[in-house]
Write an enzyme that holds these catalytic residues in place. Structure first.
Site, mmCIF file in Angstrom:
data_model
loop_
_atom_site.group_PDB
_atom_site.id
_atom_site.type_symbol
_atom_site.label_atom_id
_atom_site.label_comp_id
_atom_site.label_asym_id
_atom_site.label_seq_id
_atom_site.Cartn_x
_atom_site.Cartn_y
_atom_site.Cartn_z
ATOM 1 C CB ILE A 22 -45.753 36.118 -62.588
ATOM 2 C CG1 ILE A 22 -45.563 36.179 -64.231
ATOM 3 C CG2 ILE A 22 -44.971 35.090 -61.937
ATOM 4 C CD1 ILE A 22 -43.955 36.846 -64.468
ATOM 5 C CB CYS A 23 -49.555 33.650 -58.937
ATOM 6 S SG CYS A 23 -50.030 33.681 -57.240
ATOM 7 C CG HIS A 24 -42.846 34.549 -57.350
ATOM 8 N ND1 HIS A 24 -42.125 34.891 -56.407
ATOM 9 C CD2 HIS A 24 -42.031 33.654 -57.908
ATOM 10 C CE1 HIS A 24 -40.994 34.003 -56.042
ATOM 11 N NE2 HIS A 24 -40.716 33.324 -57.293
#
Length: 191
Positions: A85-87
């Protein structure tokens, strides 16, 4: 010791007052190995889906963010084929926004929000991001299809007693792995 006591408090809070659409629990006896599920939001392509995540809590938690990844395949510009997840909340500053005042509940809630409102300007999957920006109808159709295929619980009425993969399941897994390898160049590393 601080990590264990904080995690115990957080898990207690998650079990007594879970955020809407989110569940989280400890796997076996390991306090640093958690599982979570997020219900797809109403009015999104993920509606009706139940998305599983694994959470690894580092030794330096809460001074380092937890490592989270989806176990359920999700068609999303900020989630890659291996579930990463890119967060910002999952990264340390200066590139990220993690701070010790955040907790697992708030991060899971922000991931649920990210599912409803993708960030195409900071994608992990460039091709899906482009589709989201320039052909939203196609993106929505594909995301719904993936949700139906991977995240909707199908009640077949049959109790499965054999835990081993059938040949069809093995073929499906190999097909998905081949597809992921073919899509590998479209990925952007999110650090």
């Amino acid at each position: 010791m601080q990590r264990a006591s904080r995690l115990k408090r957080e898990l207690q809070m998650l079990s007594t007052e879970p955020p809407p659409g989110i569940t989280c629990w400890q796997t076996e006896e390991r306090v640093d190995d958690l599982q979570a599920q997020i219900v797809g939001g109403t009015g999104t392509p993920y509606e009706g889906g139940l998305f599983s995540l694994e959470i690894k809590v580092p030794e330096r938690y809460p001074f380092e963010p937890p490592k989270m990844r989806f176990l359920t395949p999700v068609y999303h510009p900020n989630i890659d084929n291996s579930g990463r997840i890119c967060h910002d909340a999952l990264k340390l500053p200066p590139k990220g926004a993690w701070k010790p005042s955040l907790n697992i509940s708030t991060v899971l809630t922000s991931i649920q929000l990210l599912m409803a409102e993708p960030n195409p300007d900071d994608p992990l999957m460039a091709d899906i991001s482009s589709e989201f920006k320039y052909n939203k109808q196609l993106f929505t159709e594909k995301a719904r299809k993936w949700t139906q295929e991977h995240a909707v619980q199908k009640n077949t009425g049959v109790v499965e007693t054999n835990k081993e993969n059938t040949p069809d399941q093995k073929a499906s897994c190999r097909k998905r792995e081949a597809q992921q390898e073919a899509e590998e160049p479209a990925k952007k590393t999110c650090v």
